[in-house]
Design an enzyme around this catalytic site. Structure first.
Site, PDB file in Angstrom:
ATOM      1  N   THR A   1      47.631  44.563  61.089  1.00 12.76           N
ATOM      2  CA  THR A   1      47.309  45.502  62.167  1.00 12.76           C
ATOM      3  C   THR A   1      47.419  46.963  61.714  1.00 12.76           C
ATOM      4  OG1 THR A   1      47.894  46.113  64.438  1.00 12.76           O
ATOM      5  CG2 THR A   1      49.716  45.514  62.980  1.00 12.76           C
TER       6      THR A   1
ATOM      7  N   THR B   1      39.372  47.150  70.954  1.00 13.34           N
ATOM      8  CA  THR B   1      39.043  48.189  71.947  1.00 13.34           C
ATOM      9  C   THR B   1      39.693  49.521  71.575  1.00 13.34           C
ATOM     10  OG1 THR B   1      38.818  46.547  73.682  1.00 13.34           O
ATOM     11  CG2 THR B   1      39.201  48.796  74.403  1.00 13.34           C
TER      12      THR B   1
ATOM     13  N   ASP C   1      41.692  36.069  71.118  1.00 18.32           N
ATOM     14  CA  ASP C   1      41.578  36.793  69.844  1.00 18.32           C
ATOM     15  C   ASP C   1      41.382  35.826  68.678  1.00 18.32           C
ATOM     16  OD1 ASP C   1      42.130  39.562  70.602  1.00 18.32           O
ATOM     17  OD2 ASP C   1      44.139  38.844  71.124  1.00 18.32           O
TER      18      ASP C   1
ATOM     19  N   GLU D   1      39.386  37.638  78.561  1.00 16.06           N
ATOM     20  CA  GLU D   1      40.578  38.489  78.453  1.00 16.06           C
ATOM     21  C   GLU D   1      40.789  39.356  79.691  1.00 16.06           C
ATOM     22  OE1 GLU D   1      40.632  41.233  75.133  1.00 16.06           O
ATOM     23  OE2 GLU D   1      42.528  42.097  75.821  1.00 16.06           O
TER      24      GLU D   1
ATOM     25  N   ASP E   1      34.188  46.677  77.902  1.00 21.11           N
ATOM     26  CA  ASP E   1      34.921  45.403  77.998  1.00 21.11           C
ATOM     27  C   ASP E   1      34.542  44.703  79.298  1.00 21.11           C
ATOM     28  OD1 ASP E   1      37.548  45.541  75.909  1.00 21.11           O
ATOM     29  OD2 ASP E   1      36.777  47.476  76.540  1.00 21.11           O
TER      30      ASP E   1
ATOM     31  N   LYS F   1      39.575  41.019  61.030  1.00 19.64           N
ATOM     32  CA  LYS F   1      40.440  40.626  59.921  1.00 19.64           C
ATOM     33  C   LYS F   1      39.992  39.267  59.344  1.00 19.64           C
ATOM     34  CE  LYS F   1      44.388  42.383  61.960  1.00 19.64           C
ATOM     35  NZ  LYS F   1      43.942  43.647  62.595  1.00 19.64           N
TER      36      LYS F   1
HETATM   37  P1  AMP Z   1      45.286  44.383  65.943  1.00 18.18           P
HETATM   38  O1  AMP Z   1      45.399  43.650  64.657  1.00 18.18           O
HETATM   39  O2  AMP Z   1      46.449  45.277  66.225  1.00 18.18           O
HETATM   40  O3  AMP Z   1      43.968  45.074  66.096  1.00 18.18           O
HETATM   41  O4  AMP Z   1      45.349  43.260  67.079  1.00 18.18           O
HETATM   42  C1  AMP Z   1      44.440  42.186  67.151  1.00 18.18           C
HETATM   43  C2  AMP Z   1      44.225  41.801  68.596  1.00 18.18           C
HETATM   44  O5  AMP Z   1      45.479  41.477  69.213  1.00 18.18           O
HETATM   45  C3  AMP Z   1      43.621  42.921  69.440  1.00 18.18           C
HETATM   46  O6  AMP Z   1      42.790  42.356  70.415  1.00 18.18           O
HETATM   47  C4  AMP Z   1      44.814  43.555  70.107  1.00 18.18           C
HETATM   48  O7  AMP Z   1      44.486  44.110  71.340  1.00 18.18           O
HETATM   49  C5  AMP Z   1      45.763  42.361  70.280  1.00 18.18           C
HETATM   50  N1  AMP Z   1      47.142  42.812  70.161  1.00 18.18           N
HETATM   51  C6  AMP Z   1      47.942  42.731  69.073  1.00 18.18           C
HETATM   52  N2  AMP Z   1      49.167  43.264  69.331  1.00 18.18           N
HETATM   53  C7  AMP Z   1      49.128  43.693  70.603  1.00 18.18           C
HETATM   54  C8  AMP Z   1      50.070  44.324  71.459  1.00 18.18           C
HETATM   55  N3  AMP Z   1      51.302  44.623  71.042  1.00 18.18           N
HETATM   56  N4  AMP Z   1      49.679  44.614  72.732  1.00 18.18           N
HETATM   57  C9  AMP Z   1      48.430  44.310  73.153  1.00 18.18           C
HETATM   58  N5  AMP Z   1      47.496  43.713  72.389  1.00 18.18           N
HETATM   59  C10 AMP Z   1      47.836  43.410  71.137  1.00 18.18           C
HETATM   60 MG    MG Z   2      41.197  41.195  71.086  1.00 21.74          MG
HETATM   61 MG    MG Z   3      39.525  42.565  73.951  1.00 19.18          MG
END
Ligand code: AMP
Ligand code: MG
Ligand code: MG
Length: 337
Positions: A223, A122, A275, A74, A51, A252
């Site tokens: 997620t 990540t 994102d 980020e 990263d 996604k």
């Molecule tokens: P995910 O669908 O959970 O993979 O999330 C998509 C993006 O949003 C990724 O970059 C995650 O790091 C970020 N993200 C979603 N929810 C959170 C959370 N509760 N804390 C930190 N990052 C999040």
């Molecule tokens: Mg992200």
């Molecule tokens: Mg990232």
């Protein structure tokens, strides 16, 4: 085409090459096995050496060529001299050959904001790395051939990892580049890994085959590592035929444009502007829509709040249906900005 290409076309052409370079860095660090993991807000919010290096590479390369553009990444990194070998100077010739949509042909550097997610997914990147490391140990001769490899299925997580560079003007996401560093990993040794997708409003999106989920089947993607009751209640309220839990906002959106899912539903704060900017631009370029859970657009001006507090709802088609299914409990809990 007459004269030199518009600033924004040069920027997208550079972002394409810069995202590929970042993808190379992401692969290299994975193979080294030395991830240098740091927890940011907690165990589900991680930063790795990849990263850090990828963001340095992207931001330094773009700001060298476009010094007046605002670039927001980020990762919170100390400002230090960047190693020369992290700087990418290439540009996609194919993008430079394209005509700029007239509404963007006069944009100045000062009016553009770039949102950078050096690695989206990540968490999945670190899990896949553990799996690879486990396999390497299991395959060591002294372990014997019968050593079980229970984590080998975790390798599919490599597809969740993307590099995102989003370009905004007038508060709107107008162009985006997504590099998927491990695309084709299943084909094994000798295959070229990785691909780059890009899109721009008024031009379309490239680097993949646009496909839709057949008929009126509802496949919801959400997620896999940041779920809670509000998120699952909201997914259920869409009455999906199928739910696909994968990591990454970029990944996604790839599910949506490649016909693997009909809606991305995330009824929670957590996603940030880096994102959603690039994925939104690519989705919008092919006629899709990304909004908060109320159906309101997010803005990408330089001074906006980073958190997408009112969740993420994205679709290729039938956005109104999904907005209409969002439960009152979600609408009350997640207020639009
Ligand atoms: P995910 O669908 O959970 O993979 O999330 C998509 C993006 O949003 C990724 O970059 C995650 O790091 C970020 N993200 C979603 N929810 C959170 C959370 N509760 N804390 C930190 N990052 C999040
Ligand atoms: Mg992200
Ligand atoms: Mg990232």
């Amino acid at each position: 085409m007459s004269g030199s290409p518009a600033v924004v076309m040069r920027l997208v052409a550079s972002a394409y090459a810069v995202a590929e370079k970042a993808g190379t860095i992401v692969r290299k660090v994975l193979h080294s096995g030395e991830l240098g993991i740091v927890e940011k807000t907690g165990a589900n919010d991680l930063q790795t050496l990849a990263d850090r290096l990828a963001q340095q590479s992207i931001c330094a390369s773009l700001s060298k060529r476009f010094p007046k553009i605002t670039i927001i990444g980020e990762e919170d990194l100390p400002s230090e001299e960047i190693q020369e070998d992290l700087i990418e100077t290439g540009q996609s010739e194919e993008i430079l050959q394209r005509s700029c949509p007239p509404e963007y042909s006069q944009l100045k550097e000062e009016e553009i904001v770039v949102w950078v997610d050096p690695i989206d997914g990540t968490k999945e990147y670190t899990e896949a790395s553990r799996c690879l490391h486990f396999q390497a140990v299991a395959q060591a001769p002294h372990k014997g051939l019968d050593t079980p490899q229970p984590h080998s299925t975790a390798l599919w997580l490599l597809d969740n990892v993307t590099v995102l560079i989003g370009i905004a003007y007038g508060g709107r996401a107008i162009a985006g580049v997504i590099n998927q560093p491990f695309y084709n990993y299943k084909l094994g040794a000798g295959t070229q890994l990785g691909r780059t997708m890009w899109g721009m409003l008024g031009l379309g999106a490239f680097g993949f085959q646009l496909q839709e989920v057949p008929g009126d089947r509802r496949i919801v993607t959400t997620t896999r590592s940041h779920s809670n009751k509000l998120v699952t209640d909201c997914v259920d309220s869409m009455e999906p035929h199928e739910v696909v839990r994968v990591g990454g906002a970029g990944n996604k959106i790839i599910q949506l444009v490649e016909g693997k899912a009909s809606a991305y539903v995330f009824a929670s704060p957590g996603c940030k502007k880096w994102d959603t900017c690039a994925p939104e631009a690519i989705l919008h370029a092919v006629g899709g829509k990304l909004t908060d859970m109320h159906g309101n657009a997010y803005r990408y001006d330089a001074n906006v709040k980073h958190m997408n507090s009112a969740g993420v709802l994205a679709t290729l088609r039938n956005h109104e249906y999904y907005v209409s299914r969002v439960p009152q409990s979600v609408l009350q809990a997640l207020k639009s900005d």
